[in-house]
Design a protein around this motif. Sequence first.
Motif, PDB file in Angstrom:
ATOM      1  N   HIS A   1       0.842  -1.207   0.000  1.00  0.00           N
ATOM      2  CA  HIS A   1       0.000   0.000   0.000  1.00  0.00           C
ATOM      3  C   HIS A   1       0.869   1.245   0.000  1.00  0.00           C
ATOM      4  CE1 HIS A   1       0.817  -0.575   4.292  1.00  0.00           C
ATOM      5  NE2 HIS A   1       0.298   0.606   4.578  1.00  0.00           N
TER       6      HIS A   1
ATOM      7  N   HIS B   1       1.704   3.843   1.781  1.00  0.00           N
ATOM      8  CA  HIS B   1       2.182   4.574   2.946  1.00  0.00           C
ATOM      9  C   HIS B   1       3.711   4.557   2.890  1.00  0.00           C
ATOM     10  CE1 HIS B   1      -1.530   4.419   5.821  1.00  0.00           C
ATOM     11  NE2 HIS B   1      -1.449   5.566   5.165  1.00  0.00           N
TER      12      HIS B   1
ATOM     13  N   ASP C   1       6.081   4.098   4.921  1.00  0.00           N
ATOM     14  CA  ASP C   1       6.863   3.010   5.530  1.00  0.00           C
ATOM     15  C   ASP C   1       6.756   1.710   4.742  1.00  0.00           C
ATOM     16  OD1 ASP C   1       4.137   3.033   6.555  1.00  0.00           O
ATOM     17  OD2 ASP C   1       4.740   1.532   8.037  1.00  0.00           O
ATOM     18  N   HIS C   2       6.035   1.757   3.591  1.00  0.00           N
ATOM     19  CA  HIS C   2       5.931   0.562   2.745  1.00  0.00           C
ATOM     20  C   HIS C   2       6.438   0.794   1.319  1.00  0.00           C
ATOM     21  CE1 HIS C   2       3.695  -1.873   5.739  1.00  0.00           C
ATOM     22  NE2 HIS C   2       3.475  -0.665   6.211  1.00  0.00           N
TER      23      HIS C   2
ATOM     24  N   HIS D   1      -7.600  -0.962   5.635  1.00  0.00           N
ATOM     25  CA  HIS D   1      -6.551  -0.227   6.367  1.00  0.00           C
ATOM     26  C   HIS D   1      -6.923   1.253   6.315  1.00  0.00           C
ATOM     27  CE1 HIS D   1      -2.711   0.970   7.899  1.00  0.00           C
ATOM     28  NE2 HIS D   1      -2.204   1.348   6.750  1.00  0.00           N
TER      29      HIS D   1
ATOM     30  N   ASP E   1      -0.461  -3.649   5.919  1.00  0.00           N
ATOM     31  CA  ASP E   1      -1.152  -3.129   7.099  1.00  0.00           C
ATOM     32  C   ASP E   1      -2.639  -3.386   6.904  1.00  0.00           C
ATOM     33  OD1 ASP E   1       1.236  -2.205   8.041  1.00  0.00           O
ATOM     34  OD2 ASP E   1       0.820  -0.084   7.721  1.00  0.00           O
TER      35      ASP E   1
END
Length: 244
Positions: A61, A63, A65-66, A143, A166
């Motif tokens: 996804h 975000h 941190d991904h 999410h 997530d």
Amino acid sequence: MTVRVHFLGSGNAFSDGGRANAAIHLTAPGVSLLLDCGGSALPAIKKHIDPGTIDAIAVTHLHGDHFGGITFLVLEQHFAGRKNPLIAAGPPSLEQRLRAAEQALFPDFFGHTALGFPLRTVVLGAEPTALGGARVAALPVRHVRLAEPHGLRVEVAGKLIAYSGDARFSEHLVAVAKGADLFICEASYFDKDDPAHISYRTIVEHREEFEAKRIVLTHLGADTLARLSELELEHTTDGTVIEI
Ligand SMILES: [Zn+2]
Ligand SMILES: [Zn+2]
């Protein structure tokens, strides 16, 4: 055939416990696929492997941190002299978000310099896509809508590896995990009910429903890290290797 699952980054968005953002490297003969590439993934990648060996990245996804580390990886690979293609696969807006990240982070480079290697973006969906020597399907999970979240089902060397990305608990997450040889599940919280994330307690409650042969926890937040000794399921740290 054995699949090696190397958790280069096992942390959440806040890097709780000093952990790197999500980056999970799958390898088998003819396979080199990275699952997620968070903002702090590049130092974690370079600590353990040669980034030039990564053929493709499957993103859960949008975000940071991904997927936030892809731009750094691409820049590093250009200057490292990479020639082989790199494929970034993920949600429909991945390409647009990557272009935006490039312009936000290194506008002097991207759009002015021809990349030394082909960089291709692919949209993942329920039909498996050939990627990095594996076959990857993406199923929607719950999410945060704007991040276009999905979980991954990766067929590699006769094994099925599922990855939540997530997600809060829903029947969609069950569909992601169903029948997996290894279900990699986030555990941001120990027992807090969060609208965007599943907790360790909820994973345990639904353990049988997932029908996964093995479950491993990653994306551990401070709440979960504080109670590691209470975990009945195995968990990762940066550098953990699992072979299945
Ligand atoms: Zn995350
Ligand atoms: Zn997220």
